[in-house]
Write a protein that holds these residues in place. Structure first.
Motif, PDB file in Angstrom:
ATOM      1  N   UNK A 171       0.680  -1.136  -0.089  1.00  0.00           N
ATOM      2  CA  UNK A 171      -0.073  -0.020   0.069  1.00  0.00           C
ATOM      3  C   UNK A 171       0.907   1.178  -0.154  1.00  0.00           C
ATOM      4  N   UNK A 172       0.940   2.151  -1.150  1.00  0.00           N
ATOM      5  CA  UNK A 172       1.580   3.319  -0.961  1.00  0.00           C
ATOM      6  C   UNK A 172       0.783   4.304  -0.242  1.00  0.00           C
ATOM      7  N   UNK A 173       1.266   4.513   0.902  1.00  0.00           N
ATOM      8  CA  UNK A 173       0.509   5.564   1.974  1.00  0.00           C
ATOM      9  C   UNK A 173       1.185   6.989   1.661  1.00  0.00           C
ATOM     10  N   UNK A 174       0.315   8.021   1.418  1.00  0.00           N
ATOM     11  CA  UNK A 174       0.554   9.443   0.970  1.00  0.00           C
ATOM     12  C   UNK A 174      -0.164  10.300   1.809  1.00  0.00           C
ATOM     13  N   UNK A 175       0.543  10.976   2.510  1.00  0.00           N
ATOM     14  CA  UNK A 175      -0.144  12.130   3.581  1.00  0.00           C
ATOM     15  C   UNK A 175       0.054  13.486   2.487  1.00  0.00           C
ATOM     16  N   UNK A 176      -1.271  13.883   2.555  1.00  0.00           N
ATOM     17  CA  UNK A 176      -1.451  15.084   1.532  1.00  0.00           C
ATOM     18  C   UNK A 176      -1.460  16.192   2.293  1.00  0.00           C
TER      19      UNK A 176
END
Length: 264
Positions: A171-176
């Motif tokens: 899972x590519x976890x991205x904090x935006x």
């Protein structure tokens, strides 16, 4: 990078705190992908607020009123209760599409947790404040150094382990980071440094999101987005800046690329 034949890329927008621009960003990403020519579906798991579902309802009404085709995902809203319905709708929405964009409630929710485990890209929008940062990590009140990950970061860690065990995927976890414009500079720097520290510990990427702009709220009643700028009249400087934010955000998400260009 390609989604591959028959492979649906699942993008889950998840944050247990409200007010981060999560639903607005999810809708913009879904329509931006559809605007590229991708086959897109959207799933609203927040049956109470139903912001994503109402956004697309408004968009469908606008399309009917103006008699013009606009990029439009197919979409459903979950009832918030039924596991069989969740499974059935998820199967329906991941069939014959390139992307499924899921908007989750701004609270702890069992279906949001299940969706997170299905994510290929997991996006956590947050505002630049330690109130929002506390969702994913805790800091020392004097030094502002990260002391430990918070419960939500541990939850995502568990979702990643479950996904890897289920099918070997990551899972590519991205904090935006949304709404950066009006934050006091020193606080912005401290939050940025804390995010950098925590990203190395728990493994997420940090990307820029959407600014705090009135235009995003004004577009909701018509179901329009910045992708539809030709359909809501003359563009001012705020519109141009917002479109650039969208370009940068979509590029930073690094999603599988459909054949047609974005913002033709």
């Amino acid at each position: 990078m390609s989604t591959g034949p028959g492979k649906c890329h699942v993008i889950v927008f998840a944050n247990e705190k409200g007010g981060t621009g999560k639903s607005t960003t999810a809708v913009h990403v879904a329509i931006a992908l559809a605007g590229r020519g991708a086959r897109v579906a959207a799933y609203d798991l927040d049956h109470r607020q139903r912001t994503m579902g109402r956004y697309f309802d408004n968009r469908a009404d606008t399309i009917k009123r103006i008699g013009r085709d606009l990029p439009m995902p197919r979409y459903l809203t979950h009832d918030g209760d039924s596991l069989p319905r969740f499974t059935e709708q998820l199967d329906e929405l991941t069939t014959d599409v390139d992307f499924l964009v899921i908007d989750t409630p701004g609270r702890d929710d069992r279906f949001a947790r299940m969706a997170a485990q299905r994510a290929d890209t997991l996006v956590t929008p947050m505002n630049d404040s330690f109130v929002d940062f506390d969702l994913i990590g805790q800091v020392d009140p004097i030094t502002y150094k990260v002391t430990r990950p918070s419960f939500y970061a541990e939850l995502i860690w568990e979702a990643r382990k479950a996904r890897a065990k289920a099918d070997g995927s990551t899972i590519d976890w991205v904090v935006l980071r949304n709404r950066l414009q009006h934050i006091e500079a020193r606080n912005m720097r401290r939050v940025s440094e804390a995010l950098d520290q925590l990203s190395k510990r728990v493994g997420f990427r940090i990307i820029p999101g959407l600014g705090e702009r009135v235009i995003y709220r004004e577009l909701f009643p018509k179901g329009l987005t910045m992708i539809d700028s030709r359909d809501f009249g003359e563009m001012g400087l705020a519109h141009v800046a917002a479109r650039q934010e969208m370009r940068e955000m979509m590029g930073a998400l690094a999603l599988p690329e459909p054949a047609m260009p974005l913002f033709a």
